[in-house]
Design an enzyme around this catalytic site. Structure first.
Site, short mmCIF file in Angstrom:
data_model
loop_
_atom_site.label_atom_id
_atom_site.label_comp_id
_atom_site.label_asym_id
_atom_site.label_seq_id
_atom_site.Cartn_x
_atom_site.Cartn_y
_atom_site.Cartn_z
N ASP A 144 57.39 99.91 0.39
CA ASP A 144 56.70 98.68 0.77
C ASP A 144 56.67 98.66 2.30
OD1 ASP A 144 55.74 95.93 0.66
OD2 ASP A 144 57.77 95.35 1.25
N ASP A 188 55.78 95.41 4.75
CA ASP A 188 56.27 94.21 5.44
C ASP A 188 57.67 93.82 5.02
OD1 ASP A 188 53.99 93.84 6.96
OD2 ASP A 188 52.98 92.69 5.40
#
Ligand SMILES: [Mg+2]
Length: 310
Positions: free
Chosen positions: A16, A18
């Site tokens: 991922d 952020d």
């Protein structure tokens, strides 16, 4: 040896972006300050850093990366329109006049494919090419200030990606400290350990594709992240992206191992659906799981765990 390499199933690390590899949204929203229990002065500093990143990301996305024109047409990945690219020279192509309209026709998809090719070329040149004059100094200062403020979070992201891409694993999936890391040195060395096998780093972000590529550049992740391996889950969700990734990277070999890393419940649930091991990144309430504390061994232990159960 050749045969051994050909049958090595490889490992795909699915990251991922952020608040996992990078941190800035939670500076902006105050969540980071809440989790870390920061005082008012530090909270204001966090907010200012978050605001500066937001402005820089939007500015570079819209101008240099031409996002403004294609915002409503941005795809889940570059591969989604790759077959519409006929390979024509883009030397005289006017990216200022794309004029895309809904529904997207084949001609529109071709323009979008050209744009992604152009963006891949920009990406290959790195952030210093996109930022000139005062902007470059401003970006470098912002990066250093954010890394300091978050206790090395940004550096930790780069270090982990570098390790995912090049560190060696032994046959049980553990890193081998006696083996030197480095691309292009994949063959088995002394001691008869198996070859490194294929390592792939993939990124799945809930943001749109072009701004995600901009972030990869501005947060200096581009040496390890191929733009063709970046996915946007904004419209389709993480699970769909994970399914595409399994098909693309594991399609020919059921033994290919996948490992997902993220801070959100969506990627955690998607990883569970895929039966992939998942490492949850956090800060504040679980400081040991903040990115600067995480080591590659935690990922390889998860992979070894899965292997020993199968
Ligand atoms: Mg996240």
């Amino acid at each position: 040896m050749k045969q051994e390499e050909a049958t090595d199933p490889g490992i795909v690390f699915v990251w991922d972006l952020d608040e996992t590899l990078i941190i800035f949204q939670s500076l902006l929203t105050g969540k980071y300050a809440d989790l870390e229990g920061l005082d008012e002065k530090r909270r204001a500093e966090a907010l200012k850093l978050g605001e500066q990143w937001e402005k820089l990301i939007l500015d570079i996305s819209d101008t240099a990366m031409l996002f403004e024109q294609v915002e409503e047409f941005d795809q889940p990945s570059i591969g989604h329109v790759a077959e519409n690219d006929d390979g024509a020279s883009l030397d005289d192509f006017d990216f200022g006049e794309l004029n895309l309209k809904k529904p997207l026709t084949d001609a529109g998809k071709q323009k979008l494919a050209y744009l992604y090719r152009h963006i891949q070329a920009l990406y290959a040149k790195g952030a210093t090419h996109l930022l000139t004059g005062d902007k470059r100094g401003e970006w470098q200062g912002l990066y250093a200030a954010t890394d300091r403020f978050t206790k090395g979070w940004l550096f930790a992201g780069r270090r982990l990606l570098a390790e995912c891409a090049t560190a060696r694993l032994n046959s049980s999936g553990q890193t081998d400290p006696n083996r030197t890391a480095g691309p292009g040195s994949d063959s088995a060395g002394e001691g008869g350990l198996p070859p490194l096998g294929k390592r792939t780093v993939v990124l799945v972000s809930s943001g749109q594709l072009i701004p995600t590529l901009t972030k990869c550049l501005l947060f200096r992740l581009d040496p390890w992240i191929d733009p063709a391996n970046v996915y946007s889950s904004k419209v389709v969700g993480k699970l769909q992206c994970f399914k595409w990734i399994r098909e693309r990277f594991g399609g020919g070999n059921a033994e290919t191992r996948f490992c997902a890393v993220g801070d959100g419940v969506e990627e955690q649930a998607a990883a569970r659906m895929m039966s992939w091991p998942f490492l949850r990144v956090a800060s504040g309430l679980d400081p040991d799981m903040s990115l600067p504390k995480i080591r590659l061994e935690q990922l390889t232990d998860l992979l070894a765990d899965v292997k020993s159960k199968t």
